[in-house]
Design an enzyme around this catalytic site. Structure first.
Site, PDB file in Angstrom:
ATOM      1  N   ASP A   1      10.052  -3.635  -3.836  1.00 45.35           N
ATOM      2  CA  ASP A   1       9.798  -2.258  -4.262  1.00 45.35           C
ATOM      3  C   ASP A   1      11.070  -1.630  -4.807  1.00 45.35           C
ATOM      4  O   ASP A   1      12.189  -1.969  -4.387  1.00 45.35           O
ATOM      5  CB  ASP A   1       9.286  -1.422  -3.087  1.00 45.35           C
ATOM      6  CG  ASP A   1       7.917  -1.886  -2.605  1.00 45.35           C
ATOM      7  OD1 ASP A   1       7.147  -2.374  -3.447  1.00 45.35           O
ATOM      8  OD2 ASP A   1       7.636  -1.764  -1.405  1.00 45.35           O
TER       9      ASP A   1
ATOM     10  N   ASP B   1       6.976  -5.515  -6.436  1.00 42.26           N
ATOM     11  CA  ASP B   1       5.621  -4.984  -6.533  1.00 42.26           C
ATOM     12  C   ASP B   1       5.638  -3.526  -7.020  1.00 42.26           C
ATOM     13  O   ASP B   1       5.488  -3.253  -8.198  1.00 42.26           O
ATOM     14  CB  ASP B   1       5.026  -5.198  -5.129  1.00 42.26           C
ATOM     15  CG  ASP B   1       3.751  -4.552  -4.740  1.00 42.26           C
ATOM     16  OD1 ASP B   1       2.707  -4.977  -5.239  1.00 42.26           O
ATOM     17  OD2 ASP B   1       3.810  -3.684  -3.893  1.00 42.26           O
TER      18      ASP B   1
ATOM     19  N   ASP C   1       6.667   3.325  -3.638  1.00 44.22           N
ATOM     20  CA  ASP C   1       5.601   3.280  -2.634  1.00 44.22           C
ATOM     21  C   ASP C   1       5.905   4.296  -1.548  1.00 44.22           C
ATOM     22  O   ASP C   1       6.958   4.211  -0.883  1.00 44.22           O
ATOM     23  CB  ASP C   1       5.498   1.890  -2.014  1.00 44.22           C
ATOM     24  CG  ASP C   1       4.731   0.908  -2.892  1.00 44.22           C
ATOM     25  OD1 ASP C   1       4.226   1.344  -3.948  1.00 44.22           O
ATOM     26  OD2 ASP C   1       4.657  -0.277  -2.520  1.00 44.22           O
TER      27      ASP C   1
ATOM     28  N   ARG D   1      -1.972   2.826 -10.651  1.00 40.10           N
ATOM     29  CA  ARG D   1      -1.231   3.630  -9.671  1.00 40.10           C
ATOM     30  C   ARG D   1      -0.235   4.551 -10.382  1.00 40.10           C
ATOM     31  O   ARG D   1       0.973   4.424 -10.222  1.00 40.10           O
ATOM     32  CB  ARG D   1      -0.491   2.753  -8.662  1.00 40.10           C
ATOM     33  CG  ARG D   1      -1.389   1.813  -7.877  1.00 40.10           C
ATOM     34  CD  ARG D   1      -0.584   1.007  -6.874  1.00 40.10           C
ATOM     35  NE  ARG D   1      -1.415  -0.005  -6.228  1.00 40.10           N
ATOM     36  CZ  ARG D   1      -0.964  -0.929  -5.376  1.00 40.10           C
ATOM     37  NH1 ARG D   1       0.320  -0.971  -5.067  1.00 40.10           N
ATOM     38  NH2 ARG D   1      -1.792  -1.800  -4.845  1.00 40.10           N
TER      39      ARG D   1
END
Length: 663
Positions: free
Chosen positions: A165, A187, A191, A238
């Site tokens: 991340d 990823d 987050d 997202r």
């Protein structure tokens, strides 16, 4: 000076012992007395600058707010080890990231502890092959003005087997993510997970990514988040996705250039999932599939946005919430969002650059603000000192250059730094109220004083410095120096090192050697007050230069005014100081184009500690006033030589320094 005087001068206590009286004299003898030709120009306001102590808006500003490392030490890091060390420290830190830091091993996420600000210097700071993680319980964190990039692995678009991340929050609270450029992260770029609270995400760029910005991963409806003025460009999903957020406020965001591989479901813009309450305002969607959508269990209110070439779901139902019940904010028109976001999102040169630390706002004392300046500071930094009297000693070490110390009152007498240490307690250097060892330091609109009451003490030494400098390129503008003996010492680290000091539009008072040292020093357009010591023959000495013999430029006093209430013919212009008997310290002093009072002796230069004034380099040029008579004991500089003894000549050195040309 630490040597013994051949003759101690006794007199009644210094006039104006009460600080208010002294400051009144300073105001009365301001440069207005020199006439309009010498009046200081009006101050020009400086450019606005983003500060390390900026505060966030939105949800991160609530419930006590988010201040990051404000009030803690400021450090500059250029490698992973230093970043990791300070980010994990228990105490508050402002951590300035300079240059490109490549994380090892690949994908390394630096743990960040509470009470931290991590901020890129200018727009070139980068975290490559890694990122940051905030573990449960972490709070009060600001991360700003960085590029975080390149943990994606070629051919691994879905990132199923990696979890690198850019920034990850797990049960953290009070976090501000601002002006970050995220690119090619595998990823998630950002987050925000596991019931993190009071988060603001503003003015970031999310680029070239699949799973971009997710919020949630818990059945609890807890998170409160503000997402504004972000640019989502070349991303797939997202953007953000918000799962079970108590409140998600998205406004003035720009979504463009969406990546799509023909996926009819998982290519989308904003998604209000679970039981999220989402409000979207004045955003701009260009070429986006499913620009905003909501689960049947969620609520989504959309108003004022612009949609261009969009397809798929445009869900809006429920009442969600009213953000203005939580905080105030300003909406930009949706039509203006693309231009605004393109210009102002992502890293900015002005952030992490010029900085202002406020005393007492950010720090309780001047010294505390100096302590917060990073070692090796390479960015101009202002310490703005509010009006008041600060009874403290201040030391600016050589490791902290590029500081502007500025009083914020209307007059220099409004902001006073004063102490009362004599040389008896620590030597002449130790007596200084303020010491400046760093280069490139400027002081403006301030008064520096040493109010040691020598009349109330019987001590061997009476030196009590208001200011001592050893750094190079030091500027004093609109400042006052209050003291008696050895008020202002401008020196250098060693005899053969040339330091330069420029004093302009200022006031200096004292009685014995109260302007002294070996630095090349220019005093221009200033008032010098020679205090009376109550003697009818010798009231003191204005200068005591100790210029290195290899330096042609010592002290220049020009276009100034010397005033005194001492009896006529009782003051010396100076004497040659040879510290420790050093024969190579050969004073050079030129006083030119300056008003001299009747208090000045007709033979104004005198010997010192066995060294003759005639072996020094003492001259005058075109002075005026009752004390400017020309006698056989007053060497006058010729017009020809005077042309090479200018302010420019004294200050230029080898680097062309010219602070006198800035106005």
């Amino acid at each position: 000076m630490t040597h013994l005087r051949s003759k101690r001068l006794s007199r009644p206590g210094r006039p104006g012992t009460v600080l208010a009286v002294v400051l009144g004299l300073v105001a009365a003898l301001s440069l207005g007395a020199l006439g309009d030709a010498h009046a200081a120009p009006p101050a020009k306001p400086g450019p606005a600058a983003d500060r390390w102590t900026d505060r966030p808006h939105g949800f991160a500003s609530l419930a006590g707010g988010t201040t990051g490392g404000a009030g803690g030490k400021v450090v500059t890091v250029t490698d992973q080890a230093a970043l990791a060390k300070y980010a994990a420290a228990e105490e508050p830190y402002v951590i300035r990231v300079k240059g490109t830091l490549e994380m090892e091993p690949f994908g390394r996420e630096i743990p960040v502890a509470s009470d931290k600000t991590i901020i890129g210097v200018s727009d070139t700071a980068e975290i490559v092959h890694g990122g940051f993680t905030l573990d449960p319980g972490t709070h009060n964190v600001v991360i700003r003005n960085l590029t975080i990039r390149d943990t994606a692995v070629e051919g691994n678009w879905d990132c199923k087997d990696t979890d690198y991340d850019g920034i990850r929050l797990d049960t953290a609270h009070h976090v501000w993510i601002d002006h970050i450029r995220f690119s090619r992260i595998c990823d998630g770029q950002l987050d925000i997970r596991k019931d993190s609270e009071y988060v603001t995400v503003s003015y970031n760029q999310f680029t070239d990514n699949n799973k971009t910005f997710g919020i949630g991963w818990t059945p609890n409806v807890t998170t409160q988040i503000t997402v504004d003025h972000n640019w989502f460009r070349g991303t797939k999903q997202r953007n953000p996705s918000a799962d079970n957020c108590a409140y998600a406020h998205l406004y003035n965001n720009y979504l463009s250039g969406q990546l799509s591989d023909g996926d009819p479901v998982w290519t989308y813009g904003n998604w209000s999932r679970g039981r999220t309450k989402m409000v979207i305002e004045n955003s701009f969607y260009d070429g986006v599939q499913h620009p905003y959508q909501a689960d049947a269990t969620a609520e989504l209110v959309q108003r004022g946005s612009i949609l261009r070439n969009t397809t798929g779901r445009h869900d809006a139902w429920g009442t969600a919430f009213d953000p203005r019940q939580f905080y105030s904010y300003r909406l930009d028109p949706a039509a203006a969002v693309p231009a605004l976001v393109k210009r102002f999102s992502g890293p900015q040169r002005r952030i992490g650059g010029p900085v202002t630390l406020h005393v007492p706002g950010d720090h309780p004392t001047v010294q505390a603000a100096v302590d917060a300046v990073p070692e090796g500071n390479d960015t101009p930094l202002t310490i703005a000192v509010a009006p008041g009297t600060y009874r403290e000693k201040v030391f600016i070490p050589a490791s902290k250059p590029n500081i502007v110390l500025r009083g914020t009152g209307r007059d220099r007498s409004d902001t006073v730094i004063v102490f009362d240490t004599p040389a008896e307690y620590g030597g002449s250097t130790g007596s200084a109220t303020v010491r400046i060892a760093a280069n490139d330091v400027t002081a403006r609109n301030l008064t520096f004083g040493n109010d040691f009451d020598e009349a109330a003490h019987e001590l061997k030494g009476e030196q009590a410095l208001a200011m001592k400098t050893t750094g190079d390129r030091i500027v004093f503008e609109d400042t006052a120096f209050l003291g008696n003996q050895d008020t202002l010492m401008t020196d250098s680290p060693k005899l053969t090192t040339v330091s330069r000091v420029y004093v302009r539009d200022s006031y200096i008072e004292g009685d014995v050697d109260f302007v002294y040292g070996r630095a090349t020093t220019v005093i221009e357009r200033s008032v010098i007050r020679a205090l009376s010591r109550g003697s009818d023959s010798n009231n003191g000495y204005i200068t005591a230069a100790s210029t290195w013999k290899g330096n042609p430029y010592g002290f220049l006093i020009t276009r100034s005014k010397v005033v005194s209430d001492a009896p006529a013919g009782t003051y010396h212009l100076g004497r040659p100081w040879h510290p420790g008997g050093e024969p190579d310290a050969v004073a050079q002093v030129l006083i030119r184009d300056t008003l001299l009072p009747a208090a000045v002796k007709s033979s104004p230069w005198t010997d010192m500690s066995g060294f003759s004034w005639k072996d020094a380099r003492f001259t005058e040029h075109r002075n005026h006033g009752p004390g400017a008579t020309v006698t056989a004991d007053r060497p006058q500089m010729s017009d020809r030589d005077a042309r090479s003894h200018t302010v420019t000549a004294y200050l230029a050195g080898t680097d062309g320094w010219a602070p006198h040309t800035r106005h």
